[in-house]
Design a protein around this motif. Structure first.
Motif, PDB file in Angstrom:
ATOM      1  N   ILE A  79     -51.670  29.022 -15.137  1.00  0.00           N
ATOM      2  CA  ILE A  79     -52.637  30.071 -15.494  1.00  0.00           C
ATOM      3  C   ILE A  79     -54.040  29.653 -15.062  1.00  0.00           C
ATOM      4  CG2 ILE A  79     -53.703  31.348 -17.400  1.00  0.00           C
ATOM      5  CD1 ILE A  79     -51.049  31.105 -18.910  1.00  0.00           C
ATOM      6  N   ARG A  80     -54.368  28.397 -15.319  1.00  0.00           N
ATOM      7  CA  ARG A  80     -55.704  27.914 -14.963  1.00  0.00           C
ATOM      8  C   ARG A  80     -55.920  27.886 -13.449  1.00  0.00           C
ATOM      9  NH1 ARG A  80     -56.458  23.003 -19.479  1.00  0.00           N
ATOM     10  NH2 ARG A  80     -57.153  24.392 -21.175  1.00  0.00           N
ATOM     11  N   ASN A  81     -54.848  27.756 -12.702  1.00  0.00           N
ATOM     12  CA  ASN A  81     -54.956  27.698 -11.244  1.00  0.00           C
ATOM     13  C   ASN A  81     -55.038  29.078 -10.587  1.00  0.00           C
ATOM     14  OD1 ASN A  81     -54.918  24.913 -11.244  1.00  0.00           O
ATOM     15  ND2 ASN A  81     -52.717  24.759 -10.899  1.00  0.00           N
ATOM     16  N   LEU A  82     -54.824  30.134 -11.383  1.00  0.00           N
ATOM     17  CA  LEU A  82     -54.914  31.482 -10.820  1.00  0.00           C
ATOM     18  C   LEU A  82     -56.344  31.772 -10.367  1.00  0.00           C
ATOM     19  CD1 LEU A  82     -52.787  33.518 -13.413  1.00  0.00           C
ATOM     20  CD2 LEU A  82     -52.115  32.923 -11.082  1.00  0.00           C
ATOM     21  N   GLU A  83     -56.465  32.541  -9.318  1.00  0.00           N
ATOM     22  CA  GLU A  83     -57.782  32.919  -8.810  1.00  0.00           C
ATOM     23  C   GLU A  83     -58.150  34.300  -9.331  1.00  0.00           C
ATOM     24  OE1 GLU A  83     -57.966  32.619  -4.606  1.00  0.00           O
ATOM     25  OE2 GLU A  83     -57.538  30.460  -4.561  1.00  0.00           O
ATOM     26  N   PHE A  84     -59.279  34.355 -10.049  1.00  0.00           N
ATOM     27  CA  PHE A  84     -59.738  35.616 -10.628  1.00  0.00           C
ATOM     28  C   PHE A  84     -61.096  35.975 -10.038  1.00  0.00           C
ATOM     29  CE2 PHE A  84     -57.339  33.513 -14.161  1.00  0.00           C
ATOM     30  CZ  PHE A  84     -56.229  34.324 -14.115  1.00  0.00           C
ATOM     31  N   GLU A  85     -61.312  37.266  -9.855  1.00  0.00           N
ATOM     32  CA  GLU A  85     -62.571  37.729  -9.291  1.00  0.00           C
ATOM     33  C   GLU A  85     -63.435  38.362 -10.378  1.00  0.00           C
ATOM     34  OE1 GLU A  85     -61.750  40.395  -6.125  1.00  0.00           O
ATOM     35  OE2 GLU A  85     -60.779  38.893  -4.848  1.00  0.00           O
ATOM     36  N   ASN A  86     -64.701  37.997 -10.369  1.00  0.00           N
ATOM     37  CA  ASN A  86     -65.718  38.613 -11.242  1.00  0.00           C
ATOM     38  C   ASN A  86     -65.441  38.408 -12.730  1.00  0.00           C
ATOM     39  OD1 ASN A  86     -66.937  39.670  -8.869  1.00  0.00           O
ATOM     40  ND2 ASN A  86     -65.487  41.384  -8.914  1.00  0.00           N
ATOM     41  N   VAL A  87     -64.722  37.356 -13.075  1.00  0.00           N
ATOM     42  CA  VAL A  87     -64.478  37.044 -14.486  1.00  0.00           C
ATOM     43  C   VAL A  87     -64.529  35.524 -14.660  1.00  0.00           C
ATOM     44  CG1 VAL A  87     -63.035  39.066 -14.966  1.00  0.00           C
ATOM     45  CG2 VAL A  87     -61.972  36.941 -14.199  1.00  0.00           C
ATOM     46  N   GLU A  88     -64.799  35.107 -15.888  1.00  0.00           N
ATOM     47  CA  GLU A  88     -64.719  33.687 -16.258  1.00  0.00           C
ATOM     48  C   GLU A  88     -63.607  33.558 -17.292  1.00  0.00           C
ATOM     49  OE1 GLU A  88     -67.468  30.317 -18.505  1.00  0.00           O
ATOM     50  OE2 GLU A  88     -68.441  32.003 -17.479  1.00  0.00           O
TER      51      GLU A  88
END
Length: 703
Positions: free
Chosen positions: A482-491
């Motif tokens: 989960i921590r390795n997922l890449e998310f855009e415009n979120v923390e």
């Protein structure tokens, strides 16, 4: 897992918890009430009446200004038990864990028993409260059982009441002073709930061990027809000096826990350093004064004609042991003991780490009984939950953050071994992405989500349920995925019990190398100045690592694999608690160095006289074999009492110390060290030329 002493500062899990508390207004503390009916209730009317009576009892909590509410968790038809009915309620309080512990009795007083049911309190706070109360009982048990046993052992060792009582005085004084200072420190910084147990254990053991060495040396000097004043001076210059260097080595080992940035280790390090300091101080001041007062009347009220300690007897047991070790079979002993120690280290490489659950407490503890009843209905779903705390760029009434949250939720659902995901989108409904976003931006839905505390402004919490319990090593991989997922415009911050465990273990692993290097080099330097040799300190440090590894390997076999766990009344958990390896390493390294200093000090003293390595090693073992085994025996008696306490961490540490000290005082110090010194010969005393010129002068001055 909410106990703050175990949550790594500035870790991702801590940052997530801070947002939950400060932004989403999560109640810091949750307590679970489990009401169990006396028998199966057949009538729905009776069940409703019983439920109403329970609610009336719970509503008394509204008198408390820190009570924030409750929720009912009633079993579904599928979850209903056949033999009895359970009524389960979760209570929420605006208190930290420590504050809740201080108010726990006040909270309990507001909730009364309901006729026809039995009430169980469970959850983190009840479990911690019962553990701390058990810790107080454990200290009393150690004093009531451990001290009489220790006094009996000292009577056997010394043969008289006068000599036996002095080490007890030193041990009690050391523990009492450290506990008093610890109480003062607790008013200014967080102190671990295990602080009193460990301070009592180490204070009594170290204080008595050091005093035993001093009393024995004083008796030996008196036996050489020295005056009382001369005997005190000689004791201070020999045994007193050994204790100072030994104390420095123990202090270095315990102080290394400061390098791990966790509140738990800091408080244990403080307690350990204070214990050693006062053990050395009391032994070299108060005890020396008492010895000068007692003088030649030290052996008053003799109960044995001759105690176990008789250092001047060179024709008995220890003469035969020393001859066998140094002159007859040194090669065989080095090979046999080394092979045994190396083989027993192997289980260390299979070690698994985990966090104890309430069901590791004794079966008669109410918090465990309530937890087991809770599990019988709901299983351990709560222990499989992972909380994903999301910080958006704007609130959800804007399109971009709503789309970003939807995409994030979809990615989390795609993580392997995630069974379910509960996000705001599930709560508002929607069969398509567009419909879900429209629904979540509805003002009524947003208001309801805020009331449910899953959304506040630009902060959102998503709860995912893994296929694994937080003590299953496979959940570590899920969290990392989960921590390795890449998310855009979120923390994103991943938190919850499993994430805290992962961050805790990672924080320890990050600093293990620093701890090992610090202990290795600091101890090497201390022993270098103590014995003016490069070989002796290097050998001592390496053998300590070997001895500690062997002890930890045996602990893994007992606790993790359950081999012999019933014999020691140890809970079989299938894992080792993260704090155990570090505490055992630091404490055992220090204690082992105690015995090494006792032995090497006497060997160095004999070497100064004779200049012959084999003779000095043999005579050193003759003179210290009884004191090392006596000190170890007393240490094992004191620490061994804690094996039969109720707290899993203290039990494990107690057992680890017993195993380590037994191995160290027999196989290592009595067999391996002198046999190896015999084989190394004059190389034991090798020094670079620029240091060796003042060697004899230094030894004469120091010894």
């Amino acid at each position: 897992m909410n106990d703050s002493e175990y949550i790594p500062k500035n870790s991702e899990s801590e940052k997530g918890q801070i947002i939950l508390l400060e932004q989403l207004k999560y109640s810091p503390t949750k307590i679970i009430l489990v009401y169990e009916s006396e028998s199966k209730i057949s009538s729905s009317t009776i069940k409703d009446n019983l439920n109403n009576n329970i609610l009336k009892s719970i509503k008394e909590l509204e008198k408390l200004n820190y009570f924030t509410g409750y929720s009912s968790k009633q079993p579904t038809e599928r979850q209903v038990l056949s033999t009895r009915d359970l009524f389960i309620f979760e209570l929420y309080f605006n208190l930290s864990t420590d504050e809740a512990l201080n108010h726990y009795q006040e909270i309990q007083a507001q909730v009364s028993e309901v006729k026809g049911t039995k009430l169980y309190w469970t959850g983190d706070v009840p479990t911690l409260y019962e553990s701390r109360e058990a810790g107080k009982k454990d200290i009393s048990r150690a004093e009531l059982i451990g001290l009489p046993l220790t006094l009996s052992a000292l009577l056997f060792i010394f043969g008289s009441v006068g000599a036996a009582i002095l080490p007890i005085i030193v041990g009690i004084t050391t523990a009492a002073i450290t506990m008093g200072i610890g109480y003062f420190i607790a008013g200014h910084m967080p102190i671990s709930s295990h602080f009193p147990n460990l301070v009592t254990m180490l204070g009594l053991a170290l204080g008595i061990d050091y005093a035993l060495l001093m009393v024995n040396r004083f008796r030996e000097e008196l036996g050489r027809n020295l005056s009382i004043e001369q005997a005190v001076v000689k004791t201070a210059g020999s045994a007193g000096r050994s204790i100072v260097f030994s104390g420095l080595a123990v202090t270095v080992a315990l102080a290394s826990m400061f390098l791990i940035d966790l509140s738990f280790f800091r408080s244990i390090a403080i307690g350990g350093v204070l214990v050693v300091f006062f053990s050395v101080l009391v032994s070299n001041t108060v005890l020396l004064s008492l010895l000068s007062i007692f003088g030649k009347h030290l052996d008053f009220l003799s109960v044995l004609h001759k105690g176990y300690l008789n250092s001047s007897d060179e024709s008995g047991f220890w003469k035969k042991v020393a001859f066998f070790v140094t002159r007859k079979k040194p090669i065989v002993l080095v090979l046999a003991t080394s092979i045994f120690l190396l083989v027993t280290i192997i289980p260390v490489f299979t070690m698994k780490m985990g966090i104890p659950e309430p069901n590791t407490l004794p079966s008669d503890y109410p918090s465990r009984q309530g937890y087991e009843r809770y599990l019988s209905v709901y299983g351990d779903v709560g222990n499989k939950q992972i909380q994903i705390v999301v910080t958006l760029e704007e609130s959800l009434d804007h399109l971009a953050p709503a789309e970003a949250l939807y995409n994030l939720t979809k990615k989390i659902r795609g993580v392997s071994d995630i069974l379910t995901v509960s996000s705001p989108f599930e709560l508002v409904g929607g069969s398509t992405k567009q419909e879900s976003i429209v629904n979540i931006q509805n003002s009524d839905n947003l208001r309801r989500l805020e009331e449910l505390r899953v959304v506040h402004d630009r902060y959102v919490v998503i709860t995912a349920v893994s296929a694994y319990n937080y003590n299953d090593a496979r959940i570590d991989r899920v969290i990392q995925d989960i921590r390795n997922l890449e998310f855009e415009n979120v923390e994103v911050h991943v938190t919850g019990s499993a994430a805290v465990k992962v961050d805790l273990i990672n924080r320890i692993k990050e600093r293990v190398d620093a701890v090992l290097y610090f202990v290795f080099f600091s101890t090497f330097i201390i022993l270098f100045f103590a014995f003016r040799s490069l070989v002796l300190p290097l050998k001592a440090v390496l053998l300590n690592f070997l001895s500690i590894g062997s002890s930890l390997g045996l602990i893994v076999l007992i606790v993790q694999y359950g081999i012999g766990s019933e014999l020691f009344q140890m809970p079989y958990t299938g894992f080792i608690m993260p704090a155990v390896p570090i505490i055992l390493f630091c404490v055992v390294f220090g204690i082992s160095m105690d015995y090494e200093v006792f032995l090497l000090s006497r060997i160095a003293e004999e070497y100064k006289k004779s200049g012959d390595n084999t003779t000095s090693t043999e005579r050193g073992l003759i003179h210290t074999g009884n004191i090392i085994t006596s000190a170890a025996f007393v240490f094992i008696l004191i620490v061994g009492v804690f094996i039969f306490t109720d707290i899993a961490l203290i039990k494990t540490i107690g057992l680890g110390l017993v195993i380590a000290v037994f191995l160290d005082s027999t196989l290592v110090r009595i067999a391996l060290v002198p046999a190896l010194m015999r084989l190394l010969g004059q190389a034991n005393w090798w020094m670079p030329q620029r240091f060796s010129s003042n060697r004899k002068t230094s030894l004469k001055k120091d010894l």
